[in-house]
Design a protein around this motif. Structure first.
Motif, mmCIF file in Angstrom:
data_model
loop_
_atom_site.group_PDB
_atom_site.id
_atom_site.type_symbol
_atom_site.label_atom_id
_atom_site.label_comp_id
_atom_site.label_asym_id
_atom_site.label_seq_id
_atom_site.Cartn_x
_atom_site.Cartn_y
_atom_site.Cartn_z
ATOM 1 N N HIS A 272 -33.755 0.527 37.289
ATOM 2 C CA HIS A 272 -33.368 0.148 36.149
ATOM 3 C C HIS A 272 -33.930 0.861 35.028
ATOM 4 C CE1 HIS A 272 -31.786 -2.493 32.795
ATOM 5 N NE2 HIS A 272 -30.432 -2.616 33.337
ATOM 6 N N GLY A 273 -33.026 1.337 34.102
ATOM 7 C CA GLY A 273 -33.432 2.084 33.032
ATOM 8 C C GLY A 273 -32.972 3.643 33.169
ATOM 9 N N VAL A 274 -33.135 3.885 34.615
ATOM 10 C CA VAL A 274 -33.101 5.292 34.844
ATOM 11 C C VAL A 274 -31.599 5.739 35.528
ATOM 12 C CG1 VAL A 274 -33.953 7.247 36.345
ATOM 13 C CG2 VAL A 274 -35.439 5.496 35.533
ATOM 14 N N ASN A 275 -30.952 4.837 36.478
ATOM 15 C CA ASN A 275 -29.918 5.272 36.883
ATOM 16 C C ASN A 275 -28.903 4.288 37.467
ATOM 17 O OD1 ASN A 275 -31.522 4.176 39.211
ATOM 18 N ND2 ASN A 275 -30.486 5.352 40.766
ATOM 19 N N GLN A 276 -29.112 3.181 36.606
ATOM 20 C CA GLN A 276 -28.174 2.023 36.975
ATOM 21 C C GLN A 276 -26.709 2.307 36.707
ATOM 22 O OE1 GLN A 276 -30.290 2.113 34.498
ATOM 23 N NE2 GLN A 276 -29.443 1.387 32.662
ATOM 24 N N ASN A 277 -26.499 3.297 35.489
ATOM 25 C CA ASN A 277 -25.085 3.527 35.100
ATOM 26 C C ASN A 277 -24.497 4.466 36.156
ATOM 27 O OD1 ASN A 277 -25.111 1.727 32.940
ATOM 28 N ND2 ASN A 277 -26.398 3.252 31.707
ATOM 29 N N GLU A 278 -25.062 4.934 37.174
ATOM 30 C CA GLU A 278 -24.247 6.070 37.831
ATOM 31 C C GLU A 278 -23.532 5.443 39.105
ATOM 32 O OE1 GLU A 278 -27.405 8.606 39.368
ATOM 33 O OE2 GLU A 278 -28.135 9.025 37.430
ATOM 34 N N PHE A 279 -23.683 4.175 39.110
ATOM 35 C CA PHE A 279 -22.670 3.322 40.179
ATOM 36 C C PHE A 279 -21.705 2.517 39.540
ATOM 37 C CE2 PHE A 279 -26.896 4.600 41.706
ATOM 38 C CZ PHE A 279 -26.575 5.335 42.820
ATOM 39 N N ALA A 296 -42.564 2.374 39.060
ATOM 40 C CA ALA A 296 -43.488 2.424 38.285
ATOM 41 C C ALA A 296 -43.477 4.077 37.960
ATOM 42 C CB ALA A 296 -44.923 1.984 39.017
ATOM 43 N N ILE A 297 -43.277 4.900 39.037
ATOM 44 C CA ILE A 297 -43.498 6.311 38.591
ATOM 45 C C ILE A 297 -42.052 7.079 38.061
ATOM 46 C CG2 ILE A 297 -45.272 6.291 40.229
ATOM 47 C CD1 ILE A 297 -43.436 7.806 42.204
ATOM 48 N N THR A 298 -40.992 6.352 38.272
ATOM 49 C CA THR A 298 -39.632 7.046 38.079
ATOM 50 C C THR A 298 -39.574 7.119 36.704
ATOM 51 O OG1 THR A 298 -38.736 6.324 40.387
ATOM 52 C CG2 THR A 298 -37.267 7.197 38.557
ATOM 53 N N PRO A 299 -39.682 6.102 35.848
ATOM 54 C CA PRO A 299 -39.575 6.284 34.438
ATOM 55 C C PRO A 299 -40.405 7.317 33.864
ATOM 56 C CG PRO A 299 -39.658 4.028 35.099
ATOM 57 C CD PRO A 299 -39.947 4.711 36.273
ATOM 58 N N ILE A 300 -41.703 7.442 34.279
ATOM 59 C CA ILE A 300 -42.673 8.378 33.781
ATOM 60 C C ILE A 300 -42.188 9.899 34.066
ATOM 61 C CG2 ILE A 300 -45.053 9.119 33.802
ATOM 62 C CD1 ILE A 300 -44.711 6.633 32.273
ATOM 63 N N LEU A 301 -41.789 9.692 35.443
ATOM 64 C CA LEU A 301 -41.270 11.381 35.992
ATOM 65 C C LEU A 301 -40.193 11.730 35.133
ATOM 66 C CD1 LEU A 301 -41.920 10.701 39.678
ATOM 67 C CD2 LEU A 301 -43.184 12.571 38.198
ATOM 68 N N LYS A 302 -39.213 10.736 34.813
ATOM 69 C CA LYS A 302 -37.953 11.052 34.111
ATOM 70 C C LYS A 302 -38.356 11.693 32.741
ATOM 71 C CE LYS A 302 -33.722 9.549 32.147
ATOM 72 N NZ LYS A 302 -32.970 10.960 32.582
ATOM 73 N N ALA A 303 -39.313 11.011 31.914
ATOM 74 C CA ALA A 303 -39.705 11.056 30.689
ATOM 75 C C ALA A 303 -40.544 12.601 30.634
ATOM 76 C CB ALA A 303 -40.768 10.296 30.139
ATOM 77 N N ILE A 304 -41.280 13.052 31.588
ATOM 78 C CA ILE A 304 -41.881 14.071 31.618
ATOM 79 C C ILE A 304 -40.955 15.304 32.060
ATOM 80 C CG2 ILE A 304 -43.863 15.486 32.940
ATOM 81 C CD1 ILE A 304 -44.943 13.583 30.831
ATOM 82 N N GLY A 305 -40.137 15.229 33.037
ATOM 83 C CA GLY A 305 -39.401 16.108 33.629
ATOM 84 C C GLY A 305 -38.051 16.293 32.438
ATOM 85 N N ASP A 306 -37.639 15.407 31.916
ATOM 86 C CA ASP A 306 -36.706 15.879 30.832
ATOM 87 C C ASP A 306 -37.464 16.656 29.602
ATOM 88 O OD1 ASP A 306 -34.726 14.450 32.254
ATOM 89 O OD2 ASP A 306 -34.591 12.763 31.057
ATOM 90 N N THR A 307 -38.576 16.471 29.355
ATOM 91 C CA THR A 307 -39.103 17.011 28.142
ATOM 92 C C THR A 307 -39.815 18.509 28.500
ATOM 93 O OG1 THR A 307 -39.935 14.865 27.397
ATOM 94 C CG2 THR A 307 -40.924 16.731 26.537
ATOM 95 N N PHE A 308 -40.620 18.340 30.064
ATOM 96 C CA PHE A 308 -41.347 19.583 30.302
ATOM 97 C C PHE A 308 -40.657 20.282 31.517
ATOM 98 C CE2 PHE A 308 -44.470 16.567 28.220
ATOM 99 C CZ PHE A 308 -44.693 17.317 27.065
#
Length: 481
Positions: A272-279, A296-308
């Motif tokens: 939740h917060g990452v991909n709940q709207n895709e379904f 735990a890791i997906t929100p952080i990975l999304k933030a880092i991935g989208d930025t860098f």
């Protein structure tokens, strides 16, 4: 050295602040129980908080958010919200108070300011409450029960109606279930009333009847006989993990949706917060809340991935031992997990590295992962060693995460920690699934960084399950963050 007069002034101010905090607590409770309006202070819940906790949260806003607001200003905004006609909502009192500090001259008064900020709130006025059934009553099930009953409020969202377990439900079993719910060795005492109803095989939690149902087969239960209809089943047994097995719940009378509190096969795995709207919620009826580590890791990975941008990386999770391990050395179907959990560090596997790709497809095949179970009963740590597409530094990485923790779709998922003395026991009871340790970040001004993400693998994950449950049940309120 402070004079006696100076100390008297300090004590007088402290008493005034404490009294104001008490008034704020009453206003928060009135909004919650009368109108299902939940106030938070920069994502920190204000419900059921003590005077000391409220004052400490205001201190936190000064230290982390760098937005100095006083409890007096917070009370002013909260009382103005109480005077407004608002439907169920979740509102960040801290953000509103800070904005009013900076923008008050642009509005006639507080009411004019609030009407402008909360535009669109009227479109969320109709929410149909959802019956909820807990299928299983272990570690996660009991935490879900606690949180569902604590946050019932006026009952406009999720309503816990029943708990399903295996075995006969005798008076002794009811007492044992009650005791485990009331007293928890890690999370402490439940601050609510729980009364056994032996005649009706139920628990009366905070005045509300929650039925105890015994069943070995999900499809055989008729929930409608308990007045339960169109229920959302939260399956936390771990016994049913794929679409076929979980579909058995939908064959029961009175069930409309199923949410698995573990990674699932053949069903949408959602962080939740990452991909709940895709379904499409009308097309899908079975969902998975993934694992605690994935959340735990997906929100952080999304933030880092989208930025860098992320080229690849490795995840090492230092995880608390769980009920799956042995208390003393004994046979186990998995390697090493048979050794005594409380006195060994145990290398084992985690599927979180691969599971992330279900929420972030762009990371497919880019993460390796492993796990070490350690002798603590709760509180875990994920270490992310990432190779990025851009040069970074400690400052740029931390600023990135801080921004995502304050604004956008991940504010409920990421907590930015600034305490350089923090250890695992400090994060127990934290509702955020990802607690970013800003003081531990490593980067040498190149394309690599090492990030440390704490998580309460029970409490934080349970809150993610409830957030997703509200989304699936379509009872998400208007939010202002």
């Amino acid at each position: 050295m402070p004079t006696l007069q100076h100390i008297d002034i300090q004590l007088s101010e402290q008493a005034k602040m404490s009294k104001t905090a008490a008034q704020l607590i009453k206003t928060v409770q009135d909004l919650w129980f009368d109108r299902a309006v939940e106030l938070v202070l920069f994502r920190n819940s204000l419900i059921n908080k003590s005077v000391a906790e409220v004052l400490d949260l205001h201190h936190y806003t000064n230290a982390f958010v760098e937005k100095p607001i006083s409890v007096y200003e917070s009370l002013k905004i909260a009382e103005a919200l109480l005077d407004m006609e608002t439907p169920p909502a979740k509102i960040d009192l801290g953000k509103l108070t800070h904005e009013f500090q900076n923008e008050s001259e642009e509005y006639e008064d507080i009411n004019d300011f609030l009407v402008s900020k909360l535009i669109g709130i009227e479109y969320h006025s109709h929410i149909t409450p959802k019956d909820v059934v807990l299928y299983g009553f272990g570690r996660i099930g009991r935490l879900l029960a606690r949180e569902l009953m604590t946050k019932t409020g006026s009952g406009n969202q999720l309503r816990l109606r029943a708990i399903v377990t295996r075995g006969n439900i005798t008076n002794d079993i009811i007492d044992k279930r009650l005791s485990l719910l009331k007293s928890d060795s890690i999370h402490g005492e439940y601050h609510g009333t729980i009364i056994p109803d032996y005649k009706n095989k139920a628990l009366i939690i905070n005045g509300t009847t929650v039925h105890l149902i015994s069943s070995k087969a999900p499809e055989e239960i008729n929930y409608t006989t308990y007045g339960i209809n169109e229920a959302l089943i939260l399956d936390n047994t771990g016994a049913f993990r794929d679409k076929e097995a979980l579909s058995r719940h939908l064959k029961a009378k009175g069930v409309s949706k199923v949410l698995l509190t573990a990674p699932g096969k053949g069903v949408p795995n959602i962080v939740h917060g990452v991909n709940q709207n895709e379904f499409d919620l009308d097309q899908h009826h079975i969902f998975s809340a993934a694992s605690c580590t994935t959340n735990a890791i997906t929100p952080i990975l999304k933030a880092i991935g989208d930025t860098f941008g992320i080229e690849n990386g490795h995840l090492e999770t230092i995880h608390a031992y769980t009920n799956d391990q042995n208390l003393v050395d004994n046979m186990h179907k998995k390697y090493r997990r048979g050794r005594a959990a409380a006195i060994n560090m145990v290398i084992t596997e985690t599927g979180a590295g691969k599971a992330v790709a279900k929420a972030l497809p762009q990371l497919e095949g880019k993460l390796t992962s492993n796990a070490i179970r350690v002798p603590v009963p709760n509180g875990s740590l994920a270490i992310l060693n990432l190779n990025l597409k851009s040069n970074v530094s400690v400052e740029t990485v931390n600023n990135c995460i801080k921004t995502y923790a304050l604004e956008g779709e991940l504010v409920e998922q990421i907590k930015y920690a600034i305490n350089n003395e923090m250890v695992s026991s400090d994060i127990i009871g934290n509702a955020a699934p990802a607690i970013f340790d800003s003081n531990a970040t490593i980067s040498e001004h190149d394309k690599n960084c090492v990030l440390y993400v704490w998580y309460d693998n029970e409490y934080g994950y349970s809150h993610q399950v409830i957030r997703l449950a509200k989304h699936i049940a379509k009872v998400r309120r208007f939010t202002y963050y």
